[in-house]
Design an enzyme around this catalytic site. Structure first.
Site, short mmCIF file in Angstrom:
data_model
loop_
_atom_site.label_atom_id
_atom_site.label_comp_id
_atom_site.label_asym_id
_atom_site.label_seq_id
_atom_site.Cartn_x
_atom_site.Cartn_y
_atom_site.Cartn_z
N LYS A 123 0.81 -1.18 -0.03
CA LYS A 123 0.04 -0.10 -0.14
C LYS A 123 0.79 1.18 0.18
O LYS A 123 2.11 0.87 0.35
CB LYS A 123 -0.92 0.12 0.98
CG LYS A 123 -0.39 0.20 2.43
CD LYS A 123 0.07 1.51 2.86
CE LYS A 123 0.60 1.65 4.37
NZ LYS A 123 1.73 2.52 4.53
N ASP A 141 -2.00 -0.98 10.61
CA ASP A 141 -2.74 -0.85 9.18
C ASP A 141 -3.14 -2.46 8.46
O ASP A 141 -3.20 -2.47 7.29
CB ASP A 141 -1.92 -0.22 8.21
CG ASP A 141 -0.39 -0.66 8.42
OD1 ASP A 141 0.01 -1.31 8.93
OD2 ASP A 141 0.46 0.29 7.99
O1 C5P Z 1 0.55 -0.59 14.83
P1 C5P Z 1 1.93 -1.03 14.32
O2 C5P Z 1 2.51 -2.12 15.10
O3 C5P Z 1 2.10 -1.15 12.99
O4 C5P Z 1 2.74 0.31 14.83
C1 C5P Z 1 4.23 0.28 15.06
C2 C5P Z 1 4.67 1.48 15.84
O5 C5P Z 1 4.25 2.74 15.12
C3 C5P Z 1 3.67 1.56 17.37
O6 C5P Z 1 4.23 0.94 18.33
C4 C5P Z 1 3.65 2.96 17.56
O7 C5P Z 1 4.94 3.53 18.08
C5 C5P Z 1 3.76 3.60 16.23
N1 C5P Z 1 2.28 4.17 15.78
C6 C5P Z 1 1.82 5.10 16.32
N2 C5P Z 1 0.33 5.58 15.75
C7 C5P Z 1 -0.32 4.78 14.89
C8 C5P Z 1 0.30 3.68 14.29
C9 C5P Z 1 1.88 3.26 14.83
O8 C5P Z 1 2.27 6.11 17.25
N3 C5P Z 1 -1.38 5.36 14.64
#
Ligand code: C5P
Length: 294
Positions: free
Chosen positions: A17, A143
């Site tokens: 994406k 995502d």
């Molecule tokens: O959700 P995911 O594991 O992909 O996110 C990785 C990191 O990115 C999270 O641990 C967080 O630090 C940051 N993040 C965030 N806000 C979001 C998505 C991700 O702060 N909406």
């Protein structure tokens, strides 16, 4: 995402994406950030092949160097989560062909996790609906849920609240991935949250109407500035792409891929060729010419 079945094996083609708009609304008490983002799947795919095992192991194989195939991989976590929630003991062999660059803002890992849930749902004939798969996906990463609602969606919350939208016209893009990846967590940490978030009304309207020049003018990503501070390669390749007379240039997600929006397919190939000619010997950015998925 495409799923095919051959005897007992299931094969899933799952896309990358890009984000064409990403604004950060606020930092949340749980450490995440509330976002407003326009996500679009593009024609660059990983392939997962799943086969049942006689025992109850979950095994992942992948020839790509630098990719962990252990229990920490999002594919294994997705398979374990599904087994646990459904009370299953079946084992599975999963072979991954990795084409989506990693740590590159293209959500390859999240796409693989979504593909695992969808593929195992088919292989084990669980009959779970998109809503259920999507909510399991949201537990694995912000995502993952989007991949059940492509090809284009307006996503809010952590990114897991997904509102599918119709793209008025297919998009032709050039993706340029520098040799260095970026950690999403680090980029969010380096971010200055805006006091007045930018509106995404114009970009969304341009995407829905298929007004590509307007879309190009309204591309925006709040994470670009911190990512460029952390990794000079992002700014370098962004600058190079911006010199190729595209409709717009933007970093995708938390980087490090930079994308250029082209007028049509021929224009996208022109930009890719010009970028290659502008590269110096030994430079290693990977360039993909892609179209948004139908
Ligand atoms: O959700 P995911 O594991 O992909 O996110 C990785 C990191 O990115 C999270 O641990 C967080 O630090 C940051 N993040 C965030 N806000 C979001 C998505 C991700 O702060 N909406």
């Amino acid at each position: 995402m495409w799923i095919s079945r051959e005897d007992s094996a299931v094969r899933v083609w799952t896309p990358a994406k890009v984000n064409l708009f990403l604004e950060v609304q606020r930092r949340r008490p749980d450490g995440y950030h509330d976002l407003a983002t326009l996500m679009v799947t593009v024609g660059l795919y990983d392939t997962l092949e799943m086969r049942p095992r006689d025992d109850s192991e979950v095994r992942l194989r992948c020839a790509h160097p630098g990719l962990s195939t252990g229990a920490d991989n999002l594919i294994c976590r997705a398979a374990q989560l599904l087994r646990q929630r459904q009370g299953l003991r079946q084992g599975v062999d999963i072979q991954l062909i990795k084409r989506i660059p990693m740590a590159a803002g293209l959500a390859g890992g999240s796409s693989d996790a979504a593909a695992t849930l969808a593929g195992l749902n088919r292989m084990w004939q669980l009959g779970l609906e998109v809503k259920e798969l999507s909510s399991l996906g949201a537990e694995l990463g912000s995502d993952v849920a989007f991949f059940f609602h492509g090809p284009a969606a307006w996503c809010t919350g952590r990114g897991e609240i997904v509102e599918p939208i119709h793209l008025g016209r297919p998009l032709h893009l050039v993706l340029c991935t520098p040799p260095v990846g970026l950690s999403t967590a680090q980029v969010f940490q380096a971010l200055q949250v805006p006091s007045v978030p930018r509106s995404g009304v114009e970009v969304r309207e341009a995407a829905e109407k298929g007004n590509i020049p307007d879309l190009g003018r309204n591309l925006f990503n709040r994470l670009e500035e911190p990512a460029m501070r952390l990794c000079s390669e992002v700014g370098k390749w962004r600058e190079r792409l911006a010199q190729q007379a595209c409709l717009g240039v933007l970093m995708s997600g938390s980087g490090s891929t930079v994308l250029a929006l082209a007028r049509d397919e021929a224009d996208a190939w022109r930009v890719a060729r010009a970028l290659n000619s502008a590269s110096e010997a030994g430079e290693q950015a990977r360039v993909h010419v892609v179209r948004s998925c139908d």
